[in-house]
Design a protein around this motif. Structure first.
Motif, PDB file in Angstrom:
ATOM      1  N   TYR A  33      43.463  -3.299  42.495  1.00 47.57           N
ATOM      2  CA  TYR A  33      43.837  -1.883  42.427  1.00 47.57           C
ATOM      3  C   TYR A  33      43.252  -1.215  41.180  1.00 47.57           C
ATOM      4  O   TYR A  33      42.738  -0.101  41.218  1.00 47.57           O
ATOM      5  CB  TYR A  33      45.363  -1.730  42.448  1.00 47.57           C
ATOM      6  N   GLU A  81      38.553   2.751  51.143  1.00 53.19           N
ATOM      7  CA  GLU A  81      39.985   2.501  51.179  1.00 53.19           C
ATOM      8  C   GLU A  81      40.656   3.057  52.426  1.00 53.19           C
ATOM      9  O   GLU A  81      41.146   2.327  53.265  1.00 53.19           O
ATOM     10  CB  GLU A  81      40.646   3.069  49.914  1.00 53.19           C
ATOM     11  N   THR A 141      35.295  -5.418  51.090  1.00 50.23           N
ATOM     12  CA  THR A 141      36.149  -5.371  49.908  1.00 50.23           C
ATOM     13  C   THR A 141      35.715  -6.488  48.969  1.00 50.23           C
ATOM     14  O   THR A 141      34.890  -7.338  49.345  1.00 50.23           O
ATOM     15  CB  THR A 141      37.620  -5.579  50.278  1.00 50.23           C
ATOM     16  N   THR A 173      36.787   2.624  39.809  1.00 53.12           N
ATOM     17  CA  THR A 173      35.570   3.052  40.507  1.00 53.12           C
ATOM     18  C   THR A 173      35.565   4.570  40.695  1.00 53.12           C
ATOM     19  O   THR A 173      34.568   5.243  40.423  1.00 53.12           O
ATOM     20  CB  THR A 173      35.474   2.354  41.882  1.00 53.12           C
ATOM     21  N   ASN A 187      34.156   5.387  47.832  1.00 56.06           N
ATOM     22  CA  ASN A 187      35.209   4.460  47.423  1.00 56.06           C
ATOM     23  C   ASN A 187      36.537   4.781  48.098  1.00 56.06           C
ATOM     24  O   ASN A 187      37.123   3.956  48.784  1.00 56.06           O
ATOM     25  CB  ASN A 187      35.371   4.503  45.908  1.00 56.06           C
ATOM     26  N   ASN A 188      36.981   6.034  47.942  1.00 58.08           N
ATOM     27  CA  ASN A 188      38.334   6.327  48.424  1.00 58.08           C
ATOM     28  C   ASN A 188      38.385   6.619  49.916  1.00 58.08           C
ATOM     29  O   ASN A 188      39.347   6.264  50.579  1.00 58.08           O
ATOM     30  CB  ASN A 188      38.961   7.473  47.611  1.00 58.08           C
ATOM     31  N   PRO A 195      42.307  -2.747  47.431  1.00 60.13           N
ATOM     32  CA  PRO A 195      41.281  -1.887  48.028  1.00 60.13           C
ATOM     33  C   PRO A 195      39.928  -1.891  47.322  1.00 60.13           C
ATOM     34  O   PRO A 195      39.014  -1.242  47.794  1.00 60.13           O
ATOM     35  CB  PRO A 195      41.911  -0.501  47.944  1.00 60.13           C
ATOM     36  N   ALA A 196      39.794  -2.584  46.172  1.00 56.76           N
ATOM     37  CA  ALA A 196      38.507  -2.560  45.475  1.00 56.76           C
ATOM     38  C   ALA A 196      37.415  -3.068  46.400  1.00 56.76           C
ATOM     39  O   ALA A 196      37.613  -4.048  47.126  1.00 56.76           O
ATOM     40  CB  ALA A 196      38.567  -3.419  44.221  1.00 56.76           C
ATOM     41  N   ASN A 197      36.284  -2.406  46.405  1.00 63.19           N
ATOM     42  CA  ASN A 197      35.254  -2.744  47.378  1.00 63.19           C
ATOM     43  C   ASN A 197      33.868  -2.629  46.773  1.00 63.19           C
ATOM     44  O   ASN A 197      33.706  -2.405  45.566  1.00 63.19           O
ATOM     45  CB  ASN A 197      35.393  -1.855  48.614  1.00 63.19           C
ATOM     46  N   TYR A 217      39.756  -0.543  41.744  1.00 60.94           N
ATOM     47  CA  TYR A 217      39.587   0.501  42.753  1.00 60.94           C
ATOM     48  C   TYR A 217      39.717   1.886  42.096  1.00 60.94           C
ATOM     49  O   TYR A 217      38.872   2.765  42.273  1.00 60.94           O
ATOM     50  CB  TYR A 217      40.626   0.341  43.860  1.00 60.94           C
TER      51      TYR A 217
END
Lengths: 369, 539
Positions: free
Chosen positions: A56, A272, A184, A62, A267-268, A201-203, A59
């Protein structure tokens, strides 16, 4: 003759500011009858104690890297781009449109297209304020703030009236197809044997963000365009003397800035949510300002500051979850950090500078004796 | 520890009769690691004019700021009329009878003279009684000292010379007995400067004490009774003016022998390099700044533009340098007309045509003060392929090498290409600009105020470089408000007033008086130089 060594300016000042913010936050927490030590422990373990927490934190970081870089690039041209929020919103729209429009065969192609579209949409949203500033002298702070509101309203309209699937009651776009799902960190790290939380959710956007940091550094300090942007930002009259076109530089710097803010959407939105929702940016555009301030408008500083704010976001969420410290107070703590690292910067710098000078003089006096 | 330089004590009879109006003892002040004033002592007797001379950054202004309460000295004492006085702020300075006339006037432009004089010295809540009283005092002062100003005029409508008088009146209205003037003649025409000196003489005759800060040796010789020389924060010496000469003062200022005259051979003009015809500039406010300028500069000559600042010289340089567009007119470079009104008229297009430009304001135009020296060395020439490593990146290594070579050739100090421009002295900043522009080997060099705020040693060097470029067969347009500089450097002098060329003279056939009249817009000055001028051009 510099008054303070560069390392003290770049490292010591933010650290002391941060410490002051932490002390004040601790006092606030004591004030409502909670234990600050326990709170810090909870924040650290919540944000950094597990791959889930890291997932997180990174995420959020980023998001902040992209918006922080956006603010920094504009700032090097002496333009205060407050519109990261709106530009990121538009970037989200671009990502949603391209992801839903075509049947993508592979995520990597979709990601490339999304990078292009998010940057394009963000840049176009910054173009109008940039043009108004360059040609008409309308102050970019005012226009970019206004464009945030317009972007929010536009997103609202588009989600409710255009992109909402038939029959859905949720003001959000349709879910993207499985094919545009970008990996991810869990999926990226599994092949090399690192177990990373599945739920975080970090990807792969994080890698894009790191690449963006490097490219921005290259742009600002190694290219002719960056040279012109910095020269224009430091002195408009000198830029005129050198034959640097102010309109051109203003527009280009804002296009790059808006593009970077728009990039946050990979990213979002893509990484996510995997669909476009209302208020997708969650204020990351504004946090970008604090991140750029704290990071001294340098990509490496921005990277560190973004991770710090990612930690505060995630740690703060944990606090709200496990203690009776209310959510609002966490916003207060974040605000204190912004206040001390950004606005009250000189409060720490000036005394520190004096201290350095005194120390240097006494040591110089000692050696001459 | 070196022993402080002590001021020569005044003759015994004098010191017994009266205490000095101002006495500074062992004043020291440092800003961070920079020691601006080192153990400075001065005594100024009442009813005298005392000059303080020194290069930029010698600490003159700091010393006066301490006396006027802007800075607090780290050490030292101030005695006013023999009494030890603390001056923590400017209010205390005014109370002690000290008045200051700054280089940049502190006047409210849209107030009348009277309102400006009363500002800060109002008595009571209502203005009218104060204004009435001030009007009376003003009338008296005007008669006493030749300080005539219309009390009801708005400041913005007054000439610079009159605005300065208002500043002096402000100080006198506050009953100042000690007047400090910081570079008072920098903005004045020679005639206005003469008037100022008459006023100062009158003030001295009335027993006022005056401290004159200047870098112009001529003024020191003309009006002061005694003079203190400052160098690098220290007081080198205090001498009586009648017992010294300009060469000696210059040597004390710089610390070595200085050539005050420019050493040059007669010009050898060649083909026409720059031709200007009917050049007009109307600025954004609709004011016509240049009203049809016509000038020709040939290869191998220096054309000097004399004039009081603000009469269009800046606009002339800016148009030729591509910083502002012309409204109409033609400019030919080596016979070819260049675009001066269009969209593509900018600094880049000028440089491409071989026009280099040392701008008037190096801090806001010629340099980016926050940039390192090496970043400034390609400023304006950043498109030059030799500074590019490849299609995308600049060749910073080549830039630094280039900078180091220029630092070496122009003796720029400190010799470090990583030093930020703002951390060089004025003279070294100017050397960076001059090095950059001259080393491009341009056909035409535009030079604005090449030695403003530059120390004497560097002035000598910069003048030599300009003359060397002339001798290499290039055309040079020199704009300067320093008449001495124009007279000694130019091969031909054109005088500008109100956006027009009032006339051209040869330096040998004219004098300051004649140029001064032209600078003030008086056209019926004797034109005896004109035939000689024609002769040289055609001959």
């Amino acid at each position: 003759m510099d008054k303070m060594p560069a390392w003290a300016d770049a490292i010591l000042v933010p650290l002391i500011s941060l410490l002051l913010a932490a002390i004040l936050s601790a006092l606030v927490i004591i004030g409502i009858g909670e234990d600050p030590i326990a709170a810090v422990k909870l924040m650290v373990s919540g944000a950094l104690g597990s791959t889930y927490g890291w997932g997180y934190t990174l995420y959020y970081a980023t998001n902040f890297i992209f918006t922080g870089l956006a603010v920094a690039v504009a700032f090097h041209a002496s333009l205060f781009n407050i519109g990261g929020e709106g530009q990121a919103t538009l970037g989200g729209l671009g990502v949603a449109i391209i992801c839903l429009a075509l049947p993508w065969p592979h995520w990597s192609l979709a990601l490339l297209a999304a990078i292009g579209f998010s940057a394009l949409f963000g840049a176009m949203w910054a173009l109008i304020p940039a043009y108004l500033q360059a040609k008409r002298g309308s102050h970019i702070v005012i226009t970019t703030i206004m464009f945030n509101f317009i972007a929010a309203a536009l997103l609202n309209y588009v989600l409710v009236n255009v992109m909402r699937p038939v029959g859905s009651m949720d003001p959000a776009s349709a879910r993207f197809s499985e094919a545009v799902h970008i990996p991810t960190l869990h999926e990226l790290l599994a092949p090399i044997g690192i177990e990373f939380s599945k739920a975080a959710p970090a990807n792969v956007s994080l890698l894009v963000a790191l690449l963006a940091c490097f490219l921005v550094w290259l742009l600002i300090w190694r290219t002719r365009l960056g040279y012109q942007i910095r020269a224009f930002g430091k002195s408009e009259s000198a830029a005129k003397y050198a034959g640097i076109n102010p309109v051109r530089i203003t527009v280009i710097a804002m296009l790059i800035s808006g593009g970077l803010a728009g990039l946050m959407a990979i990213n979002n939105v893509m990484g996510e949510a995997e669909r476009l929702v209302l208020n997708a940016t969650e204020g990351a555009g504004f946090i970008g300002i604090a991140v750029a301030l704290m990071g001294r408008n340098h990509p490496f500083g921005i990277l560190l500051a973004a991770i710090l704010f990612g930690f505060l976001y995630q740690g703060g969420a944990e606090l709200a979850l496990w203690t009776s410290i209310p959510r609002e107070l966490i916003v207060v703590i974040q605000a204190l950090v912004i206040l001390f690292t950004g606005a009250l910067d000189n409060m720490v710098r000036i005394p520190l500078e004096k201290l350095f000078v005194r120390f240097r003089r006494s040591s110089a006096g000692g050696s001459s004796r | 520890m070196t022993a402080p330089v002590t001021a020569p004590s005044p003759s015994p009879t004098e010191s017994r009769a009266t205490a000095p109006a101002i006495e500074l003892k062992g004043i020291s002040k440092s800003f961070g690691p920079v020691q601006a004033n080192k153990d400075i002592s001065i005594r100024v007797m009442p009813g005298t004019i005392h000059g303080i001379i020194g290069e930029n950054g010698a600490g003159k202004s700091t010393l006066m700021s301490i006396l006027y309460g802007f800075y607090k000295a780290d050490a030292g004492e101030i005695f006013i009329n023999g009494h030890k006085t603390e001056i923590p702020d400017s209010q205390a300075a005014i109370a002690a009878g000290i008045g200051m006339v700054f280089q940049h006037f502190k006047l409210v432009k849209n107030f009348t003279v009277l309102e400006n004089i009363v500002l800060g010295a109002e008595e009571g809540r209502l203005l009218r009684p104060s204004l009435k009283k001030a009007r009376g005092v003003l009338k008296q002062l005007a008669e006493e000292y030749e300080l005539n100003v219309d009390p009801d005029a708005l400041i913005e409508d007054l000439s610079v010379g009159h605005q300065q008088r208002v500043e002096i009146l402000k100080a006198l209205y506050r009953q100042a007995d000690i007047l400090i003037l910081d570079e008072p003649t920098g903005v004045l025409t020679p005639a206005e400067a003469d008037h100022l000196f008459r006023i100062l003489n009158n003030l001295r005759a009335e027993g006022k004490t005056i401290i004159l800060i200047t870098h112009k040796l001529r003024e020191i010789m003309e009006i002061t009774d005694s003079v203190s020389v400052m160098r690098r924060g220290e007081m080198t010496d205090t001498v009586s003016t009648s017992g010294t000469n300009p060469e000696q003062l210059a040597e004390m200022m710089v610390g070595r022998k200085v050539l005050l005259r420019v050493d040059k051979t007669p010009a050898n003009p060649g083909e026409k390099f720059l031709e200007i015809e009917g050049l007009r500039v109307v600025d954004d406010a609709g004011v016509e700044r240049l009203k049809g300028i016509g000038l020709t500069i040939r290869a191998g000559e220096i054309l000097g533009i004399a004039g009081v600042s603000g009469n269009g010289q800046s606009e002339l340089l800016e148009v030729l340098g591509g910083m502002i567009p012309a409204t109409s007119g033609t400019v030919r470079v080596r016979g070819e007309e260049i675009d001066i009104t269009g969209k593509h008229s900018d600094g880049q297009s000028r440089r491409a045509r071989g026009i280099a430009h040392v701008p008037e304001d190096r801090q806001h135009e010629g340099l980016i003060m926050d940039f390192h020296a090496w970043e400034n060395i390609c400023f304006g020439y950043h498109h030059d392929p030799k500074f590019q490593a490849n299609r995308f990146l600049m060749d910073n290594e080549a830039l630094r090498k280039d900078t180091e070579a220029k630092i070496e050739r122009f003796d720029i100090r400190p010799p470090n290409c990583w030093t930020a421009a703002k951390n060089f002295s004025g003279g070294n900043q100017q050397k960076i600009v001059v090095a950059r522009e001259i080393e491009r080997n341009p056909d035409i060099l535009l030079v604005g105020q090449p030695t403003r705020g530059v120390d004497i040693g560097a002035i000598e060097f910069i003048h030599k470089q300009i003359v060397a470029l002339r001798d290499a067969g290039k055309a040079i347009l020199l704009v300067s408000v320093e008449l001495d500089e124009i007279m000694s450097l130019s091969d031909r002098i054109a005088v500008m007033f109100d956006g027009q060329i009032m006339g051209e003279r040869l330096p040998a056939d004219t004098n300051e008086r004649e140029l001064g009249l032209l600078m003030a817009g008086v056209t019926d000055a004797p034109t005896g130089a004109a035939p000689a001028l024609e002769e040289t051009i055609h001959g």
